[in-house]
Enzyme design. Sequence first.
Site, PDB file in Angstrom:
ATOM      1  N   LEU A 111       0.800  -1.229   0.000  1.00  0.00           N
ATOM      2  CA  LEU A 111       0.000   0.000   0.000  1.00  0.00           C
ATOM      3  C   LEU A 111       0.832   1.278   0.000  1.00  0.00           C
ATOM      4  O   LEU A 111       0.294   2.366   0.182  1.00  0.00           O
ATOM      5  CB  LEU A 111      -0.975  -0.022   1.180  1.00  0.00           C
ATOM      6  CG  LEU A 111      -1.947  -1.208   1.169  1.00  0.00           C
ATOM      7  CD1 LEU A 111      -2.814  -1.213   2.411  1.00  0.00           C
ATOM      8  CD2 LEU A 111      -2.800  -1.223  -0.081  1.00  0.00           C
ATOM      9  N   CYS A 112       2.127   1.149  -0.218  1.00  0.00           N
ATOM     10  CA  CYS A 112       2.989   2.340  -0.310  1.00  0.00           C
ATOM     11  C   CYS A 112       2.800   3.022  -1.658  1.00  0.00           C
ATOM     12  O   CYS A 112       2.677   2.357  -2.686  1.00  0.00           O
ATOM     13  CB  CYS A 112       4.455   1.958  -0.159  1.00  0.00           C
ATOM     14  SG  CYS A 112       4.959   1.683   1.525  1.00  0.00           S
ATOM     15  N   HIS A 113       2.832   4.348  -1.627  1.00  0.00           N
ATOM     16  CA  HIS A 113       2.769   5.114  -2.864  1.00  0.00           C
ATOM     17  C   HIS A 113       4.129   5.076  -3.565  1.00  0.00           C
ATOM     18  O   HIS A 113       5.160   5.175  -2.902  1.00  0.00           O
ATOM     19  CB  HIS A 113       2.431   6.581  -2.572  1.00  0.00           C
ATOM     20  CG  HIS A 113       1.059   6.782  -2.045  1.00  0.00           C
ATOM     21  ND1 HIS A 113       0.742   6.648  -0.711  1.00  0.00           N
ATOM     22  CD2 HIS A 113      -0.095   7.113  -2.676  1.00  0.00           C
ATOM     23  CE1 HIS A 113      -0.544   6.885  -0.550  1.00  0.00           C
ATOM     24  NE2 HIS A 113      -1.071   7.172  -1.715  1.00  0.00           N
ATOM     25  N   MET A 162       8.971   4.727   5.017  1.00  0.00           N
ATOM     26  CA  MET A 162       9.111   3.354   4.543  1.00  0.00           C
ATOM     27  C   MET A 162      10.313   3.205   3.619  1.00  0.00           C
ATOM     28  O   MET A 162      10.990   2.172   3.631  1.00  0.00           O
ATOM     29  CB  MET A 162       7.831   2.879   3.853  1.00  0.00           C
ATOM     30  CG  MET A 162       6.627   2.807   4.792  1.00  0.00           C
ATOM     31  SD  MET A 162       6.935   1.923   6.339  1.00  0.00           S
ATOM     32  CE  MET A 162       7.393   0.319   5.752  1.00  0.00           C
ATOM     33  N   GLU A 163      10.605   4.237   2.840  1.00  0.00           N
ATOM     34  CA  GLU A 163      11.764   4.186   1.955  1.00  0.00           C
ATOM     35  C   GLU A 163      13.059   4.162   2.758  1.00  0.00           C
ATOM     36  O   GLU A 163      13.988   3.402   2.436  1.00  0.00           O
ATOM     37  CB  GLU A 163      11.737   5.375   0.983  1.00  0.00           C
ATOM     38  CG  GLU A 163      10.690   5.256  -0.103  1.00  0.00           C
ATOM     39  CD  GLU A 163       9.241   5.442   0.346  1.00  0.00           C
ATOM     40  OE1 GLU A 163       8.344   5.122  -0.444  1.00  0.00           O
ATOM     41  OE2 GLU A 163       8.999   5.909   1.488  1.00  0.00           O
ATOM     42  N   ASP A 204      24.363 -11.242   3.498  1.00  0.00           N
ATOM     43  CA  ASP A 204      24.559 -12.113   2.338  1.00  0.00           C
ATOM     44  C   ASP A 204      26.020 -12.165   1.909  1.00  0.00           C
ATOM     45  O   ASP A 204      26.553 -13.233   1.617  1.00  0.00           O
ATOM     46  CB  ASP A 204      23.694 -11.636   1.173  1.00  0.00           C
ATOM     47  CG  ASP A 204      23.870 -12.505  -0.050  1.00  0.00           C
ATOM     48  OD1 ASP A 204      23.695 -13.738   0.051  1.00  0.00           O
ATOM     49  OD2 ASP A 204      24.197 -11.959  -1.125  1.00  0.00           O
TER      50      ASP A 204
END
Length: 160
Positions: A77-79, A115-116, A130
Site C-alpha cells: 500500500l505504499c505510494h 518506509m523508503e 549475504d
Amino acid sequence: MAEDRLSHIDEQGRARMVDVSAKAVTAREATATGRIVMAPGTLALALSGQGKKGDVRAVAEIAGVMAAKRTSDLIPLCHPLMLSSVKVSVEPSVDGTGLQVVATARVNGQTGVEMEALTAATIALLTLYDMLKAVDRGMTIEAVGLVAKSGGVSGDWTRA
C-alpha cells in the site's frame, strides 16, 4: 500520538491505499538506522574491502539506495515516490561489534518517506549478511528503526 483508526483501512475494514491527492506537496525527509553484529574477524574483513565479493560496504550502500527506489513494489500500500535523494552509509558501530547502517530518504511530495528509509536500511543490512555469511553465519541484524522524520501534516518527529 496514535490516530483513532488505521489510515490503510477503510470504513468497511478493507485495505486501501491512502488518498493523498488533497495533501500539499512539501519537503519530507526520514532517517532509519540498524546494525549487524558480527565476529571480530568478520568485521575486520568487512572493513578491509578485501572479501571475495569485494567491498561489502559499498555494495550494501548501493543496495540500500536501489531498495528505497523499489519500496512501493515491496510494500503493497505504499505510494510510488519520485525520490529526490537517498543516502545510505555503512560504518563501524560505536561499540566495535559490527556495522551500523544509516539511511536517509528525501522527497518533495504528498506523503512521507519513512518506509523508503526503513527499506533502504533493512536491505543494506541484509546485503551485508549475504556478502559475509560465508565466514560468519551467526551475524545478527538488530535495532532497525526510524530515528527521525520531518515534513507533512504530522510535522517533525525524533526518537527520544
